[in-house]
Motif scaffolding. Structure first.
Motif, PDB file in Angstrom:
ATOM      1  N   ARG A   1      32.649  94.152  31.484  1.00 39.31           N
ATOM      2  CA  ARG A   1      32.653  94.025  32.944  1.00 39.31           C
ATOM      3  C   ARG A   1      33.862  93.197  33.412  1.00 39.31           C
ATOM      4  NH1 ARG A   1      29.073  94.548  37.354  1.00 39.31           N
ATOM      5  NH2 ARG A   1      30.242  93.809  39.167  1.00 39.31           N
TER       6      ARG A   1
ATOM      7  N   LEU B   1      33.950  99.822  40.736  1.00 36.71           N
ATOM      8  CA  LEU B   1      34.526  99.725  39.395  1.00 36.71           C
ATOM      9  C   LEU B   1      34.456 101.071  38.671  1.00 36.71           C
ATOM     10  CD1 LEU B   1      33.165  96.261  38.190  1.00 36.71           C
ATOM     11  CD2 LEU B   1      35.548  96.862  38.644  1.00 36.71           C
ATOM     12  N   SER B   2      33.476 101.879  39.046  1.00 36.85           N
ATOM     13  CA  SER B   2      33.339 103.249  38.530  1.00 36.85           C
ATOM     14  C   SER B   2      33.115 104.193  39.700  1.00 36.85           C
ATOM     15  CB  SER B   2      32.166 103.353  37.549  1.00 36.85           C
ATOM     16  OG  SER B   2      32.393 102.551  36.402  1.00 36.85           O
TER      17      SER B   2
ATOM     18  N   TYR C   1      28.358  98.899  37.920  1.00 33.58           N
ATOM     19  CA  TYR C   1      29.770  99.286  38.028  1.00 33.58           C
ATOM     20  C   TYR C   1      30.064 100.108  39.285  1.00 33.58           C
ATOM     21  CZ  TYR C   1      30.758  97.581  33.347  1.00 33.58           C
ATOM     22  OH  TYR C   1      30.946  96.767  32.247  1.00 33.58           O
TER      23      TYR C   1
END
Length: 414
Positions: A172, A241-242, A236
């Motif tokens: 992470r 982040l994703s 995420y």
């Protein structure tokens, strides 16, 4: 892998499969291994194409055997197999995808393996688990794969990352650093939803100590470990982040090449794709084991070779399979296809023993887990796919989504 065909679809696909199954066994008297005969084989995808070359070489040392290999596309493989099984027309030898075997063993259409001659200890535990159903083996492991972490080393330097993520916390932190310091669009590519999202989730689930089912087929997807894993996986997506959505057929290597995606989990074939398609990336990427949560555990895939219960050529089929699954045969198959050997002895010589990247694959294979060989596995995993998507899209908490999946799966396995 495809979901199991319905009864209606079986009826529809029987006719289309007959062109492939006309050469299958008929259940008559068995033929001795040294008699003149034709052995029919179905193999999937690239393996189907490459196996024909191996079959030609085999025939030179076994002139009494004609090996007829029929390549079958993975996109139609499950339907063809179901239709052939329904018509009692499976070929003598058939490649079984990692999630197929339990279903077909449960149908009674596969010949049990003689474990006095085929030794469990010769193979990685996860590979043997893939061929086992209800206490018996119904196939011989042919090749195996798993997932490891691919990451951009050049972008890691820009992000101030000196080593690969060793823990899930590190993963992470690295995703955030790539995005903030190296300017990547995303931090980590993991599947947000749709068919087989569970395969993207397995490294998180298994490393947290979670499972889909216990060894006696009891659902445990609502365990504390599974909830923890899905909370981590889902974290995420809210802050970008994703990606919350990906197009069908998404090829992560393209975004890995441009730098939009700096990390993803992938199989061994990705290494060749990167080398062949993006030579400018040479020395700018590396692989590492799945980051540790409770432990570092990835999913195992691959294929086995099974014999039809109705085959008239079982003795010859056993000899042919033995030539493909012993250490020498699997080392040769790796050279032809880059498929990772399931037989551990094949890793003791040559590139398999010395290459630094291959040592990472072997280490991951030692702890990898295979999804359970349940005949309803694809129905079970579809419930988990839905639960994951509910979380990644912000429509449910991990606990509520997995509680619902648990209830649905309990109904399937009763």
């Amino acid at each position: 892998m495809r979901r199991p065909a319905t009864t209606a679809s079986i009826a529809l696909t029987v006719a289309s499969a007959l062109t492939l199954t006309a050469c299958g066994g008929s259940g008559g008297a068995e033929v001795a291994a040294d008699a003149k005969q034709t052995l029919t084989v179905w193999a999937m995808g690239t393996e189907g194409e490459k196996l024909a070359d191996v079959a030609k070489a085999y025939q030179k040392t076994h002139p009494n055997i004609t090996v007829k290999v029929t390549p079958v596309g993975w996109d139609v493989a499950h339907q063809k197999l179901v239709a052939a099984a329904a018509a009692d027309k499976l070929p003598d030898v058939v490649q079984m995808g990692g999630t197929y075997l339990g279903e077909f063993a449960d149908m009674g259409v596969l010949e049990p393996v003689d474990t006095k001659t085929v030794k469990e200890g010769d193979f990685f535990p996860a590979a043997w688990d893939q061929v086992s159903y209800d206490g018996k083996a119904y196939g011989v492991p042919w090749y195996v794969d798993t997932r490891v972490l691919y990451y951009r080393t050049d972008l890691a330097a820009k992000a101030g990352l000196e080593t690969a993520p060793a823990t899930m916390t590190d993963l992470r932190t690295a995703a955030e650093a790539y995005q903030k310091k190296a300017g990547t669009k995303w931090g980590l590519s993991i599947q947000p939803g749709g068919l087989d999202t569970v395969q993207s989730f397995y490294p998180f689930l298994y490393s947290a100590g979670g499972e889909l089912l216990t060894k006696d087929d009891k659902p445990v997807i609502d365990s504390a470990a599974a909830v923890k894993a899905l909370e981590n996986y889902g974290s995420y997506f809210p802050k970008g982040l994703s990606a919350k959505s990906v197009r069908p057929g998404y090829d992560v290597t393209k975004d890995f090449n441009t730098g939009s995606v700096p990390m993803f989990f992938g199989g061994p074939w990705i290494m060749s794709l990167l080398d062949d398609n993006y030579p400018d990336l040479k020395d700018k990427w590396a692989i590492a084991p799945v980051p540790t949560d409770v432990s570092s555990v990835s999913m195992a895939g691959g294929s086995s070779l099974a014999i039809s219960a109705d085959s008239e050529h079982k003795a010859a089929a056993k000899q042919f399979i033995a030539s493909l699954t012993n250490a020498q045969g699997q080392a040769d198959w790796y050279e032809r296809t880059r498929d990772l050997p399931a037989n551990k002895a094949a890793w003791e010589t040559g590139e398999l023993a010395t290459d630094a990247n291959l040592k990472i694959w072997r280490k991951q294979l030692e702890s990898a887990k295979t999804p359970p060989s349940d005949p309803k596995l694809t129905e079970i995993t579809s419930k988990v796919d839905t639960a994951i998507e509910q979380v990644t899209q912000g429509r449910s908490s991990a606990k509520d989504a997995l509680d619902k999946a648990q209830s649905q799966i309990e109904g399937l396995v009763r």
